[in-house]
Scaffold this motif. Structure first.
Motif, PDB file in Angstrom:
ATOM      1  N   TYR A 114       0.828  -1.215   0.000  1.00 36.26           N
ATOM      2  CA  TYR A 114       0.000   0.000   0.000  1.00 36.26           C
ATOM      3  C   TYR A 114       0.864   1.269   0.000  1.00 36.26           C
ATOM      4  CZ  TYR A 114      -4.108   2.916   0.875  1.00 36.26           C
ATOM      5  OH  TYR A 114      -5.097   3.861   0.773  1.00 36.26           O
ATOM      6  N   GLY A 189     -16.411  23.270  -8.285  1.00 29.28           N
ATOM      7  CA  GLY A 189     -15.818  22.910  -6.996  1.00 29.28           C
ATOM      8  C   GLY A 189     -15.576  21.423  -6.840  1.00 29.28           C
ATOM      9  N   VAL A 190     -15.648  20.683  -7.933  1.00 31.72           N
ATOM     10  CA  VAL A 190     -15.386  19.242  -7.853  1.00 31.72           C
ATOM     11  C   VAL A 190     -13.950  18.970  -8.306  1.00 31.72           C
ATOM     12  CG1 VAL A 190     -16.015  16.940  -8.687  1.00 31.72           C
ATOM     13  CG2 VAL A 190     -17.797  18.654  -8.242  1.00 31.72           C
ATOM     14  N   PHE A 191     -13.139  18.490  -7.381  1.00 30.73           N
ATOM     15  CA  PHE A 191     -11.784  18.111  -7.773  1.00 30.73           C
ATOM     16  C   PHE A 191     -11.804  16.736  -8.430  1.00 30.73           C
ATOM     17  CE2 PHE A 191      -7.631  16.237  -7.422  1.00 30.73           C
ATOM     18  CZ  PHE A 191      -6.813  17.270  -7.845  1.00 30.73           C
ATOM     19  N   ALA A 192     -12.379  15.773  -7.772  1.00 25.27           N
ATOM     20  CA  ALA A 192     -12.472  14.436  -8.359  1.00 25.27           C
ATOM     21  C   ALA A 192     -13.861  13.884  -8.113  1.00 25.27           C
ATOM     22  CB  ALA A 192     -11.419  13.509  -7.774  1.00 25.27           C
ATOM     23  N   ASP A 193     -14.324  13.066  -9.056  1.00 30.02           N
ATOM     24  CA  ASP A 193     -15.665  12.489  -8.976  1.00 30.02           C
ATOM     25  C   ASP A 193     -15.582  11.200  -8.152  1.00 30.02           C
ATOM     26  OD1 ASP A 193     -18.008  11.144  -9.359  1.00 30.02           O
ATOM     27  OD2 ASP A 193     -18.005  11.312 -11.556  1.00 30.02           O
ATOM     28  N   PRO A 194     -16.137  11.224  -6.941  1.00 25.42           N
ATOM     29  CA  PRO A 194     -15.962  10.051  -6.071  1.00 25.42           C
ATOM     30  C   PRO A 194     -16.571   8.775  -6.651  1.00 25.42           C
ATOM     31  CG  PRO A 194     -17.346  11.735  -5.005  1.00 25.42           C
ATOM     32  CD  PRO A 194     -16.846  12.327  -6.284  1.00 25.42           C
ATOM     33  N   LEU A 214      -4.015   6.124  -3.060  1.00 26.56           N
ATOM     34  CA  LEU A 214      -3.926   7.489  -2.527  1.00 26.56           C
ATOM     35  C   LEU A 214      -3.528   8.510  -3.582  1.00 26.56           C
ATOM     36  CD1 LEU A 214      -2.303   6.626   0.906  1.00 26.56           C
ATOM     37  CD2 LEU A 214      -4.636   7.437   0.499  1.00 26.56           C
TER      38      LEU A 214
ATOM     39  N   GLY B  62      -3.775   7.651   4.302  1.00 28.21           N
ATOM     40  CA  GLY B  62      -5.158   7.234   4.407  1.00 28.21           C
ATOM     41  C   GLY B  62      -6.026   8.378   3.924  1.00 28.21           C
ATOM     42  N   VAL B  63      -7.343   8.169   3.949  1.00 29.04           N
ATOM     43  CA  VAL B  63      -8.251   9.227   3.507  1.00 29.04           C
ATOM     44  C   VAL B  63      -9.173   9.628   4.656  1.00 29.04           C
ATOM     45  CG1 VAL B  63      -8.215   8.554   1.079  1.00 29.04           C
ATOM     46  CG2 VAL B  63      -9.919   7.548   2.608  1.00 29.04           C
ATOM     47  N   ARG B  71     -15.619   8.357   2.174  1.00 28.80           N
ATOM     48  CA  ARG B  71     -14.510   9.165   1.660  1.00 28.80           C
ATOM     49  C   ARG B  71     -14.975  10.100   0.543  1.00 28.80           C
ATOM     50  NH1 ARG B  71     -13.769   4.077  -0.108  1.00 28.80           N
ATOM     51  NH2 ARG B  71     -14.652   3.893  -2.171  1.00 28.80           N
ATOM     52  N   ASP B  72     -16.235  10.008   0.170  1.00 26.82           N
ATOM     53  CA  ASP B  72     -16.674  10.728  -1.029  1.00 26.82           C
ATOM     54  C   ASP B  72     -16.429  12.239  -0.956  1.00 26.82           C
ATOM     55  OD1 ASP B  72     -17.348   8.331  -2.065  1.00 26.82           O
ATOM     56  OD2 ASP B  72     -19.522   8.666  -2.101  1.00 26.82           O
ATOM     57  N   VAL B  75     -12.747  13.109  -1.417  1.00 30.63           N
ATOM     58  CA  VAL B  75     -12.312  12.988  -2.814  1.00 30.63           C
ATOM     59  C   VAL B  75     -12.852  14.160  -3.635  1.00 30.63           C
ATOM     60  CG1 VAL B  75     -12.626  11.616  -4.922  1.00 30.63           C
ATOM     61  CG2 VAL B  75     -12.005  10.487  -2.766  1.00 30.63           C
ATOM     62  N   ARG B  76     -14.102  14.496  -3.413  1.00 26.62           N
ATOM     63  CA  ARG B  76     -14.711  15.571  -4.188  1.00 26.62           C
ATOM     64  C   ARG B  76     -13.980  16.896  -3.969  1.00 26.62           C
ATOM     65  NH1 ARG B  76     -19.496  15.725  -1.927  1.00 26.62           N
ATOM     66  NH2 ARG B  76     -20.024  13.717  -2.872  1.00 26.62           N
ATOM     67  N   HIS B  77     -13.618  17.163  -2.701  1.00 29.74           N
ATOM     68  CA  HIS B  77     -12.993  18.451  -2.376  1.00 29.74           C
ATOM     69  C   HIS B  77     -11.464  18.407  -2.399  1.00 29.74           C
ATOM     70  CE1 HIS B  77     -16.765  20.301  -1.235  1.00 29.74           C
ATOM     71  NE2 HIS B  77     -17.062  19.274  -0.468  1.00 29.74           N
ATOM     72  N   VAL B  81      -6.501  14.364  -0.164  1.00 28.12           N
ATOM     73  CA  VAL B  81      -6.453  13.199  -1.039  1.00 28.12           C
ATOM     74  C   VAL B  81      -6.801  13.696  -2.441  1.00 28.12           C
ATOM     75  CG1 VAL B  81      -8.880  12.530  -0.599  1.00 28.12           C
ATOM     76  CG2 VAL B  81      -7.235  10.831  -1.433  1.00 28.12           C
TER      77      VAL B  81
END
Lengths: 465, 465
Positions: A114, A189-194, A214, B62-63, B71-72, B75-77, B81
């Motif tokens: 990991y 405001g969305v960095f990544a789509d969970p 990660l 970790g998240v 964790r959603d 991840v979104r913000h 992470v």
């Protein structure tokens, strides 16, 4: 003569005198500068000037203590001890190069996958896709003892653990973050789509890893997989995973069948014969003239150390080579085992007599287990083309006798000759390491075992309840 | 006003928007470049220009998944992470700096001390003595689960493990290779004297490490030990080991007693009150005028994210802050626990009313748990001098609101003001990080617990049978 390209890779280690035991004593050797950033920056610039594919950094996490049952001789001769972490040299070298690849040795026995997967992704980001991982499963027992693993796994079991270790890594690298998961949309405001970042939920025999990777996807995702194991189980492992394979042996007669076997292992794993690049180890002693090169060679030989060579050879073979007359034929008792090992590895002695320890140590004192190509640029280029023709290797993993002299001679004298012959690149394409090796993009090809762990919007949707 | 020097340390992490949740959305923020070498090279050059002591790189493996039990939102913000390995940025930054120190976070729970000690020695060599290690014992449970450690150790037991982990490291760093063991004598052919390289023979409760350290002594041997644990057990650990201590809290009233307690812990461990440098976390929003600074501040606040702040706060406190009205007083049921936590950490609300989640998230959305100093260079310098006077801290661990803007303002506007007041260096001395902090050489002082593990020719001889 074949016009097949000859790939060049450089071989080094974060230590003094990697594959030329005793040669740190040579007046021109500066390999003791391994602990200075400048050593690595100069090396990286030099190799990029020579248009090398990559620098491959070996590693051992332990000391050579088979010889005489003690580490004393290894310490005295600096036989791969002291030795620093290989990974940490790479970000520095990346700052002064744009194209050179970096293959880093790391054992599946020393760190949990990991955090390790995160290290490699980080490095692939920082280098913009120039990283390879030389997967090592075995290690010196002296290293294993220090992390409490002594006797924990047999040789073959170590490869089973490594198979699962790679599966965890593939899931993290290929399957956790979908392409397009990172939107980095300041507006919404969305960095990544969970919904496109997946927990890998790995539950295996040796590892349980429920979480997400990660790191966001790096250029290559999976680093280029290097492998150098020579056992039957090691070759099977290479057939399944490896994209660059490192062999070593003194003659074309020994390397040719090995390469054929490796390519067969690739096919047995559902891949193509050319899906791994095979480099065989060699050391080049080149000068403008043949006479000059042989003078260099003799001077190098004069600075080698028999004992230091026997320290390394004892570690590699597991046979204690101490306490014998260096010039007597190896015969009787414990020496029969040494004689068999020497014959198995080197073939019969050219003079038809038994090997002596002096023969063996002299052979290993420049360039370890590989051949030494001595001559003018044209002579060395001929020899290399001959090797490629005879053995089907794709190129050479070049060790140094002294640093930086050996590699400087290669870049200044040999490389121009290879370029003149049209068998070595004169310019780099702008590409990742994987794309440089195969010309088919940055990512693992579909037929590689690691590609099966990919998550696309389709496969992800198919798994929804 | 005191003329006591004010030490500056920078605080970052290998991620987007470290301590200013949501501020990656600010038009001038480029912290998403964390995965490019250029981000780190520019930062290192900037900090060296500002004559900072060091850059401290935080880490979590970790998240943040306490908020909403998922964790959603993290991840979104991009709430810490994705996050890359901190260690690998350092060799690159070392190539473009000569003085700046680097403090790297690494947990005693994730890697065996034997390879870890080698990593740190390698880095201390490559940076020529500029490395610190921020010892972390705790971690997000989401991280621990992924390496199979869930529930393995209680909070206090983790510190016991860490004590032994450091003992192993001290033995490797201080006690394995004597000063003078490395001779590098080309004439005699002796690289190192094996009689002066010692196996550490560590047999403890958690670790068995029989062997020698793999690295020759680096400039500092033991990296400067950083610590940031705030619990009673953490403060005791810091008293024994730490040479730089990081605190965080919003007011001088909260930080003052904490610093007093930390200095008492140092004395309790047989050290001097000044044997650790204490930095408290803060964020600076500075402009040429007070009005300009407040305008900047308001604009930053407008780009923060309440939800992203609550994601981090949920992770830090272990309390799920999701699902409540942001503007209602936190009262009743689960909300009482949040109210108590807020009051314990922030003190009573200045208006005498209960805290709301909006208050808490607004407070955390710039600079996490530390204060924000807003104003002209003179105003901010006054505030910093006031803090030093009131709390006995030695300086500040400066987070950024946006990168690189916040730190650029600090270097270009605040640092000259501090220099003018004679409280910040204008030039570096040529020194290791430890020597910069204490002016007493590169090595651990005799009264530090790690010094007890040294081997000198005398102690080594005394142990002979």
């Amino acid at each position: 003569m074949t016009q097949r390209p000859i790939r060049l890779n450089a071989f080094d280690m974060n230590c003094v005198t990697h594959q030329s035991p005793g040669l740190w004593r040579h007046p021109d050797d500066a390999s003791w500068r391994y602990k200075d950033l400048g050593y690595w920056l100069d090396l990286a610039r030099l190799l990029e000037r020579g248009r090398f594919d990559a620098l491959f950094i070996a590693d051992v996490l332990g000391v050579y203590d088979v010889y005489g049952g003690s580490r004393d001789a290894a310490v005295r001769h600096a036989a791969q001890v002291p030795v620093g972490d290989p990974l940490l040299t790479v970000p520095a070298m990346a700052t002064v190069t744009r194209h050179l690849g970096f293959g880093i040795t790391a054992s599946t026995g020393f760190e949990h996958p990991y955090p390790f997967a995160r290290r490699m992704s980080t490095l692939d980001h920082l280098t913009k896709g120039r990283v390879g991982w030389n997967v090592v499963t075995s290690y010196l027992e002296s290293g294993a003892r220090n992390i409490g693993l002594m006797g924990q796994a047999s040789h073959d079991e170590r490869y089973d653990i490594a198979d699962e270790y790679l599966e965890v890594c593939y899931k993290l690298w290929e399957g956790s973050w979908e392409d397009g998961a990172v939107l980095r949309d300041k507006g919404s405001g969305v960095f990544a789509d969970p919904s496109r970042v997946h927990a890998i939920e790995h539950e295996g025999r040796w590892f349980q890893v429920p979480g997400v990777h990660l790191c966001e996807p790096s250029p290559q995702r999976t680093p280029v997989i290097f492998q150098a194991g020579a056992s039957a189980r090691g070759r099977r492992f290479a057939g399944r995973h490896a994209e660059a394979i490192f062999t070593s042996g003194p003659t074309t007669e020994i390397i040719g069948p090995l390469v054929a076997d490796l390519r067969a292992e690739l096919e047995a794993a559902g891949r193509r014969r050319e899906d791994a690049v095979v480099y065989t180890m060699a050391t080049v002693v080149v000068d403008e003239t043949s006479r000059g090169a042989w003078a260099k060679h003799d001077e190098l030989r004069a600075h080698g150390s028999d004992e230091a060579a026997l320290v390394l050879l004892s570690g590699w073979t597991g046979l204690d080579l101490s306490g014998h007359d260096l010039d007597a034929p190896l015969q009787g008792g414990h020496q029969d085992a040494i004689q068999s090992a020497a014959t198995a590895f080197l073939g019969s002695h050219p003079d038809g007599r038994p090997w002596t320890l002096r023969d063996i140590s002299a052979w290993a004192s420049i360039g370890g287990r590989g051949p030494v190509f001595v001559g003018s640029p044209a002579e060395v280029a001929d020899e290399m083309q001959h090797w490629v023709e005879e053995t089907d290797v794709d190129g050479f993993n070049l060790a140094y006798a002294i640093a930086p002299g050996t590699m400087r001679d290669v870049v200044e004298l040999l490389v121009p000759e290879l370029q003149r012959r049209g068998v070595h690149r004169t310019e780099y394409e702008d590409s990742s390491l994987r794309d440089r090796l195969f010309g088919a993009g940055d990512r693992l090809p579909e037929r590689h075992t690691g590609a099966a762990f990919r998550r696309t919007p389709d496969t992800a949707a198919a798994e929804l309840p």
